[in-house]
Design a protein around this motif. Structure first.
Motif, PDB file in Angstrom:
ATOM      1  N   GLN A 197     -18.653  34.353  27.020  1.00  0.00           N
ATOM      2  CA  GLN A 197     -18.144  33.555  25.913  1.00  0.00           C
ATOM      3  C   GLN A 197     -17.227  32.444  26.412  1.00  0.00           C
ATOM      4  N   ASP A 198     -17.471  31.239  25.900  1.00  0.00           N
ATOM      5  CA  ASP A 198     -16.544  30.161  26.180  1.00  0.00           C
ATOM      6  C   ASP A 198     -15.658  29.961  24.947  1.00  0.00           C
ATOM      7  N   LEU A 199     -14.736  29.025  25.051  1.00  0.00           N
ATOM      8  CA  LEU A 199     -13.762  28.868  23.973  1.00  0.00           C
ATOM      9  C   LEU A 199     -14.412  28.360  22.689  1.00  0.00           C
ATOM     10  N   LYS A 200     -15.469  27.583  22.809  1.00  0.00           N
ATOM     11  CA  LYS A 200     -16.147  27.090  21.612  1.00  0.00           C
ATOM     12  C   LYS A 200     -16.663  28.246  20.763  1.00  0.00           C
ATOM     13  N   SER A 201     -17.354  29.198  21.387  1.00  0.00           N
ATOM     14  CA  SER A 201     -17.900  30.323  20.635  1.00  0.00           C
ATOM     15  C   SER A 201     -16.789  31.217  20.090  1.00  0.00           C
ATOM     16  N   LEU A 202     -15.720  31.378  20.852  1.00  0.00           N
ATOM     17  CA  LEU A 202     -14.597  32.178  20.370  1.00  0.00           C
ATOM     18  C   LEU A 202     -13.922  31.508  19.178  1.00  0.00           C
ATOM     19  N   TYR A 203     -13.799  30.188  19.244  1.00  0.00           N
ATOM     20  CA  TYR A 203     -13.155  29.443  18.158  1.00  0.00           C
ATOM     21  C   TYR A 203     -13.967  29.541  16.871  1.00  0.00           C
ATOM     22  N   ILE A 204     -15.262  29.455  16.985  1.00  0.00           N
ATOM     23  CA  ILE A 204     -16.121  29.587  15.801  1.00  0.00           C
ATOM     24  C   ILE A 204     -15.971  30.975  15.182  1.00  0.00           C
ATOM     25  N   ALA A 205     -15.760  31.981  16.031  1.00  0.00           N
ATOM     26  CA  ALA A 205     -15.627  33.364  15.553  1.00  0.00           C
ATOM     27  C   ALA A 205     -14.212  33.697  15.094  1.00  0.00           C
ATOM     28  N   LEU A 206     -13.333  32.722  15.085  1.00  0.00           N
ATOM     29  CA  LEU A 206     -11.939  32.942  14.675  1.00  0.00           C
ATOM     30  C   LEU A 206     -11.876  33.518  13.258  1.00  0.00           C
ATOM     31  N   PRO A 207     -11.148  34.610  13.040  1.00  0.00           N
ATOM     32  CA  PRO A 207     -11.039  35.177  11.687  1.00  0.00           C
ATOM     33  C   PRO A 207     -10.374  34.212  10.709  1.00  0.00           C
ATOM     34  N   ASP A 208     -10.751  34.293   9.452  1.00  0.00           N
ATOM     35  CA  ASP A 208     -10.163  33.421   8.434  1.00  0.00           C
ATOM     36  C   ASP A 208      -8.645  33.573   8.365  1.00  0.00           C
ATOM     37  N   SER A 209      -8.143  34.778   8.646  1.00  0.00           N
ATOM     38  CA  SER A 209      -6.701  35.011   8.583  1.00  0.00           C
ATOM     39  C   SER A 209      -5.945  34.174   9.615  1.00  0.00           C
ATOM     40  N   LEU A 210      -6.623  33.772  10.692  1.00  0.00           N
ATOM     41  CA  LEU A 210      -5.999  32.953  11.725  1.00  0.00           C
ATOM     42  C   LEU A 210      -6.380  31.482  11.590  1.00  0.00           C
ATOM     43  N   SER A 211      -7.173  31.175  10.575  1.00  0.00           N
ATOM     44  CA  SER A 211      -7.609  29.793  10.354  1.00  0.00           C
ATOM     45  C   SER A 211      -7.543  29.473   8.866  1.00  0.00           C
ATOM     46  N   PRO A 212      -6.327  29.450   8.302  1.00  0.00           N
ATOM     47  CA  PRO A 212      -6.194  29.283   6.857  1.00  0.00           C
ATOM     48  C   PRO A 212      -6.693  27.952   6.310  1.00  0.00           C
ATOM     49  N   LEU A 213      -6.698  26.893   7.126  1.00  0.00           N
ATOM     50  CA  LEU A 213      -7.117  25.584   6.635  1.00  0.00           C
ATOM     51  C   LEU A 213      -8.554  25.226   6.999  1.00  0.00           C
ATOM     52  N   LEU A 214      -9.077  25.835   8.055  1.00  0.00           N
ATOM     53  CA  LEU A 214     -10.395  25.446   8.546  1.00  0.00           C
ATOM     54  C   LEU A 214     -11.398  26.584   8.387  1.00  0.00           C
ATOM     55  N   THR A 215     -12.536  26.275   7.777  1.00  0.00           N
ATOM     56  CA  THR A 215     -13.592  27.264   7.591  1.00  0.00           C
ATOM     57  C   THR A 215     -14.430  27.392   8.864  1.00  0.00           C
ATOM     58  N   LYS A 216     -15.278  28.400   8.889  1.00  0.00           N
ATOM     59  CA  LYS A 216     -16.187  28.562  10.029  1.00  0.00           C
ATOM     60  C   LYS A 216     -17.102  27.347  10.150  1.00  0.00           C
ATOM     61  N   VAL A 217     -17.561  26.809   9.024  1.00  0.00           N
ATOM     62  CA  VAL A 217     -18.412  25.607   9.051  1.00  0.00           C
ATOM     63  C   VAL A 217     -17.646  24.422   9.633  1.00  0.00           C
ATOM     64  N   ASN A 218     -16.368  24.287   9.257  1.00  0.00           N
ATOM     65  CA  ASN A 218     -15.531  23.232   9.847  1.00  0.00           C
ATOM     66  C   ASN A 218     -15.509  23.348  11.362  1.00  0.00           C
ATOM     67  N   ARG A 219     -15.291  24.557  11.838  1.00  0.00           N
ATOM     68  CA  ARG A 219     -15.152  24.773  13.288  1.00  0.00           C
ATOM     69  C   ARG A 219     -16.478  24.548  14.001  1.00  0.00           C
ATOM     70  N   GLU A 220     -17.573  24.917  13.372  1.00  0.00           N
ATOM     71  CA  GLU A 220     -18.889  24.632  13.948  1.00  0.00           C
ATOM     72  C   GLU A 220     -19.140  23.129  14.001  1.00  0.00           C
ATOM     73  N   ASP A 221     -18.753  22.435  12.935  1.00  0.00           N
ATOM     74  CA  ASP A 221     -18.969  20.985  12.873  1.00  0.00           C
ATOM     75  C   ASP A 221     -18.193  20.251  13.962  1.00  0.00           C
ATOM     76  N   PHE A 222     -16.990  20.714  14.257  1.00  0.00           N
ATOM     77  CA  PHE A 222     -16.200  20.077  15.316  1.00  0.00           C
ATOM     78  C   PHE A 222     -17.004  19.975  16.611  1.00  0.00           C
ATOM     79  N   GLY A 223     -17.540  21.123  17.029  1.00  0.00           N
ATOM     80  CA  GLY A 223     -18.289  21.154  18.278  1.00  0.00           C
ATOM     81  C   GLY A 223     -19.539  20.303  18.228  1.00  0.00           C
TER      82      GLY A 223
END
Length: 215
Positions: free
Chosen positions: A19-45
């Motif tokens: 796992q690299d940081l990109k995949s870990l970031y996408i898997a970040l739980p919602d509780s640790l990402s209150p402003l950004l959704t999983k789709v947001n994090r996928e879109d960044f990459g």
């Protein structure tokens, strides 16, 4: 059957280690990402991979932007007043931890540092770093007059504020003293001569950030 189960376990283990940081970031739980959704994090990459500006609309309808993403580092401006840095750090050949630095500008930068395993379970930060005490940003004062002057000036420094930055180039971390930035200009200018203005630098060694110098 045992052979098949063993093979599946081995493949799963290899996948986790890869796992690299990109995949870990996408898997970040919602509780640790209150402003950004999983789709947001996928879109960044996806945006960065396409050489596009990595901007998304967060849960509040405001703009968030990812400025940097590598296999082991990322930087996101979550909002106009906050940013988030992450660094994937090795504990040994097969185990890694994620250092997360969240900085809030209200209006002076102040950071918090947390550590997580690759399943996003929080780990005791004290196991990985001992951040500097406020006194470490002050020069040693020899004269009694200077000591009295500094004591009076520090009455205005009633909050210890610090800005922590992770490096995208190596396994280092720096801490800058930001308390003077919220003081009035006259007091801050008087305080300058007593301060070590360079950041305090740490480097990752044997599973811990160790202080190395001031820059």
């Amino acid at each position: 059957m045992k052979w098949i189960i063993g093979l599946v376990c081995m493949l799963c283990s290899m996948n986790l280690q890869a796992q690299d940081l990109k995949s870990l970031y996408i898997a970040l739980p919602d509780s640790l990402s209150p402003l950004l959704t999983k789709v947001n994090r996928e879109d960044f990459g996806d945006f960065l991979a396409s050489n596009m500006k990595a901007e998304v609309k967060n849960r509040f309808g405001q703009t968030s932007e990812m400025l940097k993403l590598t296999d082991d580092y990322l930087l996101v401006h979550v909002s106009k007043s906050s940013r988030e840095e992450m660094k994937l750090l090795p504990l040994n050949d097969s185990v890694k931890v994620v250092c997360v630095v969240r900085t809030y500008c209200g209006p002076v930068p102040d950071s918090e540092v947390k550590f997580y395993d690759t399943a996003w379970n929080e780990l005791p930060a004290a196991d990985f770093v001992t951040l500097p005490e406020e006194n470490e940003f002050y020069k040693s004062v020899l004269s009694e007059t200077a000591s009295d002057s500094l004591r009076n000036l520090r009455l205005n420094a009633d909050m210890y504020l610090k800005e922590v930055r992770l490096s995208d180039k190596d396994l280092s971390l720096s801490v800058s003293y930001t308390t003077p930035q919220y003081m009035d200009k006259t007091t801050a200018d008087k305080l300058k001569s007593y301060l070590i203005n360079a950041p305090i630098v740490y480097t990752w060694s044997n599973g811990k950030f160790l202080k190395v110098s001031t820059q």
